[in-house]
Scaffold this motif. Structure first.
Motif, PDB file in Angstrom:
ATOM      1  N   GLY A   1       9.214 -45.077  15.559  1.00  0.00           N
ATOM      2  CA  GLY A   1       7.844 -44.785  15.927  1.00  0.00           C
ATOM      3  C   GLY A   1       7.583 -43.363  16.359  1.00  0.00           C
ATOM      4  O   GLY A   1       6.429 -42.996  16.622  1.00  0.00           O
ATOM      5  N   GLU A   2       8.632 -42.569  16.438  1.00  0.00           N
ATOM      6  CA  GLU A   2       8.455 -41.175  16.860  1.00  0.00           C
ATOM      7  C   GLU A   2       7.691 -40.389  15.798  1.00  0.00           C
ATOM      8  O   GLU A   2       7.912 -40.560  14.605  1.00  0.00           O
ATOM      9  N   LYS A   3       6.799 -39.505  16.265  1.00  0.00           N
ATOM     10  CA  LYS A   3       6.031 -38.674  15.360  1.00  0.00           C
ATOM     11  C   LYS A   3       6.760 -37.360  15.137  1.00  0.00           C
ATOM     12  O   LYS A   3       7.271 -36.752  16.078  1.00  0.00           O
ATOM     13  N   VAL A   4       6.837 -36.913  13.871  1.00  0.00           N
ATOM     14  CA  VAL A   4       7.565 -35.694  13.538  1.00  0.00           C
ATOM     15  C   VAL A   4       6.682 -34.796  12.681  1.00  0.00           C
ATOM     16  O   VAL A   4       5.638 -35.210  12.171  1.00  0.00           O
ATOM     17  N   LYS A   5       7.134 -33.567  12.544  1.00  0.00           N
ATOM     18  CA  LYS A   5       6.455 -32.607  11.685  1.00  0.00           C
ATOM     19  C   LYS A   5       7.426 -32.140  10.616  1.00  0.00           C
ATOM     20  O   LYS A   5       8.543 -31.743  10.927  1.00  0.00           O
ATOM     21  N   VAL A   6       7.020 -32.218   9.351  1.00  0.00           N
ATOM     22  CA  VAL A   6       7.886 -31.820   8.234  1.00  0.00           C
ATOM     23  C   VAL A   6       7.941 -30.300   8.158  1.00  0.00           C
ATOM     24  O   VAL A   6       6.920 -29.632   7.963  1.00  0.00           O
ATOM     25  N   ALA A   7       9.179 -29.770   8.324  1.00  0.00           N
ATOM     26  CA  ALA A   7       9.363 -28.313   8.280  1.00  0.00           C
ATOM     27  C   ALA A   7       9.672 -27.823   6.870  1.00  0.00           C
ATOM     28  O   ALA A   7       9.543 -26.631   6.584  1.00  0.00           O
ATOM     29  N   GLY A   8      10.086 -28.737   5.986  1.00  0.00           N
ATOM     30  CA  GLY A   8      10.390 -28.341   4.622  1.00  0.00           C
ATOM     31  C   GLY A   8      11.423 -29.266   4.006  1.00  0.00           C
ATOM     32  O   GLY A   8      11.939 -30.193   4.647  1.00  0.00           O
ATOM     33  N   ASP A   9      11.697 -29.012   2.738  1.00  0.00           N
ATOM     34  CA  ASP A   9      12.698 -29.812   2.019  1.00  0.00           C
ATOM     35  C   ASP A   9      14.096 -29.302   2.340  1.00  0.00           C
ATOM     36  O   ASP A   9      14.309 -28.110   2.522  1.00  0.00           O
ATOM     37  N   ILE A  10      15.067 -30.226   2.424  1.00  0.00           N
ATOM     38  CA  ILE A  10      16.439 -29.857   2.786  1.00  0.00           C
ATOM     39  C   ILE A  10      17.060 -28.873   1.795  1.00  0.00           C
ATOM     40  O   ILE A  10      17.905 -28.059   2.153  1.00  0.00           O
ATOM     41  N   ASN A  11      16.623 -28.949   0.530  1.00  0.00           N
ATOM     42  CA  ASN A  11      17.187 -28.039  -0.486  1.00  0.00           C
ATOM     43  C   ASN A  11      16.878 -26.585  -0.160  1.00  0.00           C
ATOM     44  O   ASN A  11      17.689 -25.692  -0.387  1.00  0.00           O
ATOM     45  N   SER A  12      15.705 -26.326   0.407  1.00  0.00           N
ATOM     46  CA  SER A  12      15.351 -24.954   0.784  1.00  0.00           C
ATOM     47  C   SER A  12      16.204 -24.483   1.939  1.00  0.00           C
ATOM     48  O   SER A  12      16.546 -23.287   2.036  1.00  0.00           O
ATOM     49  N   LEU A  13      16.631 -25.413   2.830  1.00  0.00           N
ATOM     50  CA  LEU A  13      17.490 -25.055   3.955  1.00  0.00           C
ATOM     51  C   LEU A  13      18.891 -24.747   3.475  1.00  0.00           C
ATOM     52  O   LEU A  13      19.538 -23.801   3.915  1.00  0.00           O
ATOM     53  N   ASP A  14      19.392 -25.572   2.528  1.00  0.00           N
ATOM     54  CA  ASP A  14      20.745 -25.366   2.023  1.00  0.00           C
ATOM     55  C   ASP A  14      20.857 -24.067   1.239  1.00  0.00           C
ATOM     56  O   ASP A  14      21.888 -23.425   1.178  1.00  0.00           O
ATOM     57  N   ASN A  15      19.763 -23.677   0.545  1.00  0.00           N
ATOM     58  CA  ASN A  15      19.795 -22.463  -0.235  1.00  0.00           C
ATOM     59  C   ASN A  15      19.587 -21.242   0.651  1.00  0.00           C
ATOM     60  O   ASN A  15      19.890 -20.149   0.261  1.00  0.00           O
TER      61      ASN A  15
END
Length: 353
Positions: free
Chosen positions: A339-353
């Motif tokens: 039930g926790e509310k989160v904010k999407v910071a981006g796709d994991i692929n962009s973090l790995d690259n």
């Protein structure tokens, strides 16, 4: 200056009110976490499971003399390569030779006596019962002579298989009993490896498409492995053993004890329910495995149970239980709650690259 001092408490109070409003959600002042996400990838092909194993010799043999005696000479040492049938040891055979000579003399004498009895039997000068006893005695002597000759031959130790001598248990001059191990020889012409399969994988053994191996000794290039057998009896860890044979091209390149990575590919009988996700997106709760699915309408989290089917290169997992259209949290899953509310910071692929 006095007017500015009077305004400071009002400004501070307004700042604190605005700050709480930014971090609050319906009275909840908990800070909204930023998360990186991913979307399950459909695995429409075969499912691959990877295991770590080691190279094993196809056959290991303890060999010794078939008769007892004093060791006269051992011709090979640990590390030597021997060929099947090669003489690798001798016992002192003096007593065996004398026994053979003695029995040969007795046998030859009995042959002469039986030849004389044949002539007498033809002239009815020997009772049939005595004649049959003489013939039986000759056969017994012949058998005894053959057994003694065999014992003489057993004073020479032949290599039962081609391979390397890895242990030498006795030395020259020692007394060896019949069957006492003198050497241990491994046959490297048939290298193998064994992997332990959990029951869920063992039950799908008929769906195996191929097995391949990789070794860091050869830049992790893959080579085929042939299935030798499944051991249907589970060990103490409830795992079933699968024996695999290495190709002849690896003989002499890989040696027993070297590490090996084994990949087993299965037919995907229900590809619509099999997806690939990052292994770090999976968390455990009460013995089951889950991922966090983000509700698109309000950005809240829901734990969804999945079943892991295999591991790919240590980073991704093949799982069932997802539809494929979910947005799931890819990292930091152990610090979130239902039930926790989160904010999407981006796709994991962009973090790995």
């Amino acid at each position: 200056m006095t007017k500015i001092i009077r305004l400071l408490p009002i400004a501070l109070s307004l700042f604190l009110t605005v700050g709480c409003a930014k971090d609050s959600d319906n009275g909840n002042s908990k800070r909204i976490q930023n998360v990186y996400t991913t979307v399950p990838e459909s695995n429409s092909g075969a499912v691959t499971h990877s295991y770590t194993s080691s190279v094993e010799e196809g056959k290991s043999v303890n060999t010794g003399f078939k008769t007892g005696g004093q060791i006269k000479r051992l011709t090979v040492n640990e590390g030597d390569f021997v060929k099947k049938g090669q003489i690798i040891g001798y016992l002192d055979d003096a007593d065996y030779r004398l026994s053979v000579m003695q029995l040969e003399a007795q046998y030859n004498q009995m042959v002469s006596e039986n030849a004389r009895l044949d002539e007498m039997f033809k002239r009815n000068n020997v009772a049939p019962n005595d004649y049959e006893k003489a013939k039986a005695g000759l056969e017994q002597m012949k058998t005894q002579l053959e057994m003694t000759r065999n014992k003489l031959a057993y004073t020479r130790l032949e290599a039962p298989t081609s391979g390397y001598v890895v242990e030498r248990f006795m030395e020259e001059g020692e007394m060896a009993g019949a069957g006492t191990p003198i050497y241990r020889i491994i046959d490297n012409s048939g290298l193998e490896t064994t992997v332990a399969l959990p029951p869920s994988i063992y039950s799908r053994r008929d769906e195996i498409v191929s097995c391949t191996g990789r070794s860091p000794m050869f830049d992790n290039k893959s080579f085929p492995l042939d299935i030798i057998s499944f051991v249907p009896d589970a060990d103490n860890n409830s795992l079933f053993r699968l024996r695999l044979k290495l190709p002849a091209s690896m003989h002499g390149k890989l040696l027993p004890g070297m590490n090996l990575s084994v990949s087993i590919q299965f037919n995907n009988t229900d590809s619509t329910d099999i997806h690939t996700i990052p292994s770090r997106s999976i968390f455990e709760r009460n013995g089951k495995e889950y991922v966090w699915v983000i509700n698109q309408s309000d950005s809240t989290l829901t734990a969804k149970e999945i079943k892991r089917n295999g591991i790919y290169d240590g980073k991704n997992s093949s799982v069932s239980g997802l539809n494929g259209d979910e947005t799931i949290v890819a990292v930091g899953v152990h610090h979130l709650s239902d039930g926790e509310k989160v904010k999407v910071a981006g796709d994991i692929n962009s973090l790995d690259n």
